[in-house]
Design a protein around this motif. Sequence first.
Motif, PDB file in Angstrom:
ATOM      1  N   THR A  58     -25.848  -6.380 -23.831  1.00  0.00           N
ATOM      2  CA  THR A  58     -26.308  -6.335 -22.438  1.00  0.00           C
ATOM      3  C   THR A  58     -25.742  -5.103 -21.736  1.00  0.00           C
ATOM      4  O   THR A  58     -26.439  -4.440 -20.949  1.00  0.00           O
ATOM      5  N   ALA A  78     -27.956  -2.019 -20.123  1.00  0.00           N
ATOM      6  CA  ALA A  78     -27.862  -1.734 -18.688  1.00  0.00           C
ATOM      7  C   ALA A  78     -27.126  -0.441 -18.386  1.00  0.00           C
ATOM      8  O   ALA A  78     -26.972  -0.073 -17.218  1.00  0.00           O
ATOM      9  N   ASP A 112     -24.571 -15.310 -17.392  1.00  0.00           N
ATOM     10  CA  ASP A 112     -25.731 -15.084 -18.253  1.00  0.00           C
ATOM     11  C   ASP A 112     -26.005 -13.585 -18.288  1.00  0.00           C
ATOM     12  O   ASP A 112     -25.464 -12.820 -17.473  1.00  0.00           O
ATOM     13  N   GLN A 170     -28.525 -11.842 -17.347  1.00  0.00           N
ATOM     14  CA  GLN A 170     -29.108 -11.319 -16.117  1.00  0.00           C
ATOM     15  C   GLN A 170     -28.025 -11.006 -15.089  1.00  0.00           C
ATOM     16  O   GLN A 170     -28.071  -9.965 -14.417  1.00  0.00           O
ATOM     17  N   ALA A 171     -27.052 -11.891 -14.974  1.00  0.00           N
ATOM     18  CA  ALA A 171     -25.961 -11.662 -14.024  1.00  0.00           C
ATOM     19  C   ALA A 171     -25.114 -10.467 -14.436  1.00  0.00           C
ATOM     20  O   ALA A 171     -24.647  -9.697 -13.590  1.00  0.00           O
ATOM     21  N   ARG A 208     -26.175  -7.812 -16.186  1.00  0.00           N
ATOM     22  CA  ARG A 208     -26.951  -6.593 -15.895  1.00  0.00           C
ATOM     23  C   ARG A 208     -26.898  -6.253 -14.407  1.00  0.00           C
ATOM     24  O   ARG A 208     -26.712  -5.098 -14.022  1.00  0.00           O
ATOM     25  N   ALA A 209     -27.053  -7.269 -13.578  1.00  0.00           N
ATOM     26  CA  ALA A 209     -27.024  -7.037 -12.135  1.00  0.00           C
ATOM     27  C   ALA A 209     -25.670  -6.506 -11.683  1.00  0.00           C
ATOM     28  O   ALA A 209     -25.586  -5.597 -10.845  1.00  0.00           O
TER      29      ALA A 209
END
Length: 311
Positions: free
Chosen positions: A170, A174, A259, A261-262, A264-265
Amino acid sequence: MGEIVFHVPELWLGAAPEKMPRFYRRLSEGLAARGIAQTWAPMDRATLTDRIASDSAFHILNHARHPHPRVLTAGIAYIYPYWHLDPLGIRAFSTITDSVFRPAEVDGDSAQAFFRRLRQRMVGARQSRYPQQQAVEPVPEGSIAVFLQTEGQRSVEETLWLDRWTMLDTCLAAADGRPVVVKPHPRDRDPDTGSGLAARLAAHPNLHLSTANIHDILATADRVVTINSAVGIEALLHRKPVILCGRADFHHICTNARDPQALRAALRATPPHRAFARYIAWYFGTQCLDAGAKDLTDRVLDRLAARGRPL
């Protein structure tokens, strides 16, 4: 007056006094000076339940989680000489995890002094929990620094949200061209770690495998990513933003990524302002015990009293 039973590794018993960690030596001396009875027993996890049920003493266990009204677990809290003494466990399992950090309640001047002393001892001396090479090794500037852990350990398996490869992949996805520096755990002897890293190094020219001193990596990093390694709290001494991919008891000023997504953000967002000095002073100064402090025994007795066992 009651009694305290210490459960420690058998090799510590009968050894020269200097072989016993300072925390236990000083606590034993302090209890003896107060006339509090103490017994020392070899750690035997298989018989702990029966042993505790057989008496009315208070039991202090070295690195053994065993929730019970008459039990506290002891263990080094990432950085010596600070120790956990906790009813639930140490590190990711300690009650500090659910404690509330309120920066405004921590005196700023004393926190800065505490922070400077600890930073000088660790960062200034290039020291870490595990031995580090002292030679300076070049590290890319502005990197996402990823620190791996030995996931075969129960404490890691029980607390991770992302496994090491999901975490690293990840970060690579990113990174947007930024260098990603990865350092394996110094105790990791798993051949799968080497093969997994080799495959990713071949596929990602911005991935750098490093064995440099942790402080060289932290000094140049833009972000620090780990599951819940001790290097996370060492990164706070560098005032670096930390992203955790697992449960940790120093999560309060970190970003928690449960997760991909978190994660990457978090890697793409501007890091929030953090009260690094106040947090370090709060965590080590109030939540942990200093093995060298003059009031060590008093603070331990306070913790026993909080469990309903005043001695």
